[in-house]
Scaffold this motif. Structure first.
Motif, PDB file in Angstrom:
ATOM      1  N   VAL A  50       0.850  -1.182   0.000  1.00 54.93           N
ATOM      2  CA  VAL A  50       0.000   0.000   0.000  1.00 54.93           C
ATOM      3  C   VAL A  50       0.888   1.234   0.000  1.00 54.93           C
ATOM      4  O   VAL A  50       1.893   1.282   0.713  1.00 54.93           O
ATOM      5  N   GLU A  51       0.488   2.239  -0.774  1.00 55.35           N
ATOM      6  CA  GLU A  51       1.237   3.493  -0.799  1.00 55.35           C
ATOM      7  C   GLU A  51       0.569   4.477   0.140  1.00 55.35           C
ATOM      8  O   GLU A  51      -0.635   4.737   0.039  1.00 55.35           O
ATOM      9  N   TYR A  52       1.371   5.043   1.051  1.00 56.34           N
ATOM     10  CA  TYR A  52       0.862   6.032   1.999  1.00 56.34           C
ATOM     11  C   TYR A  52       0.581   7.320   1.235  1.00 56.34           C
ATOM     12  O   TYR A  52       1.398   7.775   0.438  1.00 56.34           O
ATOM     13  N   SER A  53      -0.592   7.912   1.491  1.00 58.05           N
ATOM     14  CA  SER A  53      -0.901   9.199   0.876  1.00 58.05           C
ATOM     15  C   SER A  53      -1.794   9.992   1.812  1.00 58.05           C
ATOM     16  O   SER A  53      -2.464   9.428   2.679  1.00 58.05           O
ATOM     17  N   GLY A  54      -1.806  11.290   1.632  1.00 58.53           N
ATOM     18  CA  GLY A  54      -2.635  12.149   2.476  1.00 58.53           C
ATOM     19  C   GLY A  54      -2.089  12.250   3.883  1.00 58.53           C
ATOM     20  O   GLY A  54      -0.893  12.070   4.125  1.00 58.53           O
ATOM     21  N   ILE A  55      -2.999  12.500   4.832  1.00 58.28           N
ATOM     22  CA  ILE A  55      -2.558  12.639   6.222  1.00 58.28           C
ATOM     23  C   ILE A  55      -2.500  11.307   6.949  1.00 58.28           C
ATOM     24  O   ILE A  55      -1.959  11.207   8.035  1.00 58.28           O
ATOM     25  N   THR A 102       7.511  11.447  10.393  1.00 58.92           N
ATOM     26  CA  THR A 102       7.238  10.789  11.666  1.00 58.92           C
ATOM     27  C   THR A 102       5.787  10.322  11.644  1.00 58.92           C
ATOM     28  O   THR A 102       4.890  11.072  11.244  1.00 58.92           O
ATOM     29  N   TYR A 103       5.564   9.088  12.105  1.00 63.20           N
ATOM     30  CA  TYR A 103       4.255   8.460  12.009  1.00 63.20           C
ATOM     31  C   TYR A 103       3.824   7.866  13.340  1.00 63.20           C
ATOM     32  O   TYR A 103       4.650   7.473  14.155  1.00 63.20           O
ATOM     33  N   GLU A 104       2.503   7.781  13.494  1.00 69.99           N
ATOM     34  CA  GLU A 104       1.888   7.084  14.622  1.00 69.99           C
ATOM     35  C   GLU A 104       1.098   5.915  14.058  1.00 69.99           C
ATOM     36  O   GLU A 104       0.370   6.066  13.087  1.00 69.99           O
ATOM     37  N   CYS A 105       1.248   4.753  14.691  1.00 69.15           N
ATOM     38  CA  CYS A 105       0.535   3.546  14.281  1.00 69.15           C
ATOM     39  C   CYS A 105      -0.381   3.109  15.426  1.00 69.15           C
ATOM     40  O   CYS A 105       0.065   2.990  16.567  1.00 69.15           O
ATOM     41  N   LEU A 106      -1.657   2.887  15.102  1.00 69.80           N
ATOM     42  CA  LEU A 106      -2.636   2.381  16.062  1.00 69.80           C
ATOM     43  C   LEU A 106      -3.409   1.243  15.413  1.00 69.80           C
ATOM     44  O   LEU A 106      -3.569   1.215  14.190  1.00 69.80           O
ATOM     45  N   ILE A 107      -3.910   0.337  16.227  1.00 68.79           N
ATOM     46  CA  ILE A 107      -4.723  -0.773  15.746  1.00 68.79           C
ATOM     47  C   ILE A 107      -6.048  -0.730  16.504  1.00 68.79           C
ATOM     48  O   ILE A 107      -6.083  -0.487  17.710  1.00 68.79           O
TER      49      ILE A 107
END
Length: 185
Positions: A50-55, A102-107
């Motif tokens: 998957v390509e990250y895009s947007g916010i 910088t990214y935040e990951c949540l599940i």
């Protein structure tokens, strides 16, 4: 006798027509009309990229590459389906092409109790233990108690895996997972 049979036949036909007509007029009241037909998500035979895009992105766990994980229908889940890590060897895997940042990951997780709530998120082989509230609410909740933060100096494709255990510690099986999200900070 013939007249009696004709009268009975006419009465029966009339009552059947009346019953049919009344069913037609009360159709919406008496019968459940199904408008939301669920289709099982496709089984992934390779790891999706998957390509990250947007916010940010939100990716349904049931569309990841699954190993020893059950796909369950849950109308309260965002995509009407979720996965359950059912064995020690269960996993859900995907790859994400990230730009620098910088990214935040949540599940989003639903756990019935604290003995079935902790699991691990691997980002390129580095594991982080995540879990919902303590005790878990039994409803869908994001793992905001232990978000996963990471920074990339340059664009990069990251392999993301969700497993019950890490190489060094045990987690749990039996919880349901709805989706994984990444948001740029």
């Amino acid at each position: 006798m013939k007249i009696l049979k004709a009268a009975i036949n006419t009465a029966v036909i009339s009552s059947l027509l009346l019953a049919f007509a009344s069913c037609q007029t009360n159709k919406k009241k008496d019968f459940l009309i199904v408008t939301d037909q669920q289709v099982l998500p496709p089984v992934m035979e390779t790891i999706p990229v998957v390509e990250y895009s947007g916010i940010g992105i939100k990716y349904e766990c049931e569309t990841m590459f699954l190993h020893n994980s059950a796909v369950l229908q849950d109308n309260s889940a965002s995509g009407k389906f979720c996965i359950r890590l059912i064995e020690d060897s269960s996993s859900a895997t995907m790859k994400v092409k990230f730009p620098a940042g910088t990214y935040e990951c949540l599940i989003k997780e639903k756990a019935s109790d604290k003995d079935h709530s902790a699991f691990y998120v691997y980002l390129d082989g580095i594991s982080t233990r995540v879990y919902p509230n303590n005790p878990p609410s039994g409803e869908w909740e994001l793992t905001t108690r232990v978000p996963v933060y990471f920074t990339l100096e340059e664009p990069r494709t990251i392999t993301v895996a969700i497993t019950p255990h890490s190489d060094y510690d045990t987690g749990s099986t039996g919880m349901d997972l709805d989706y994984i999200q990444f948001v740029k900070r």
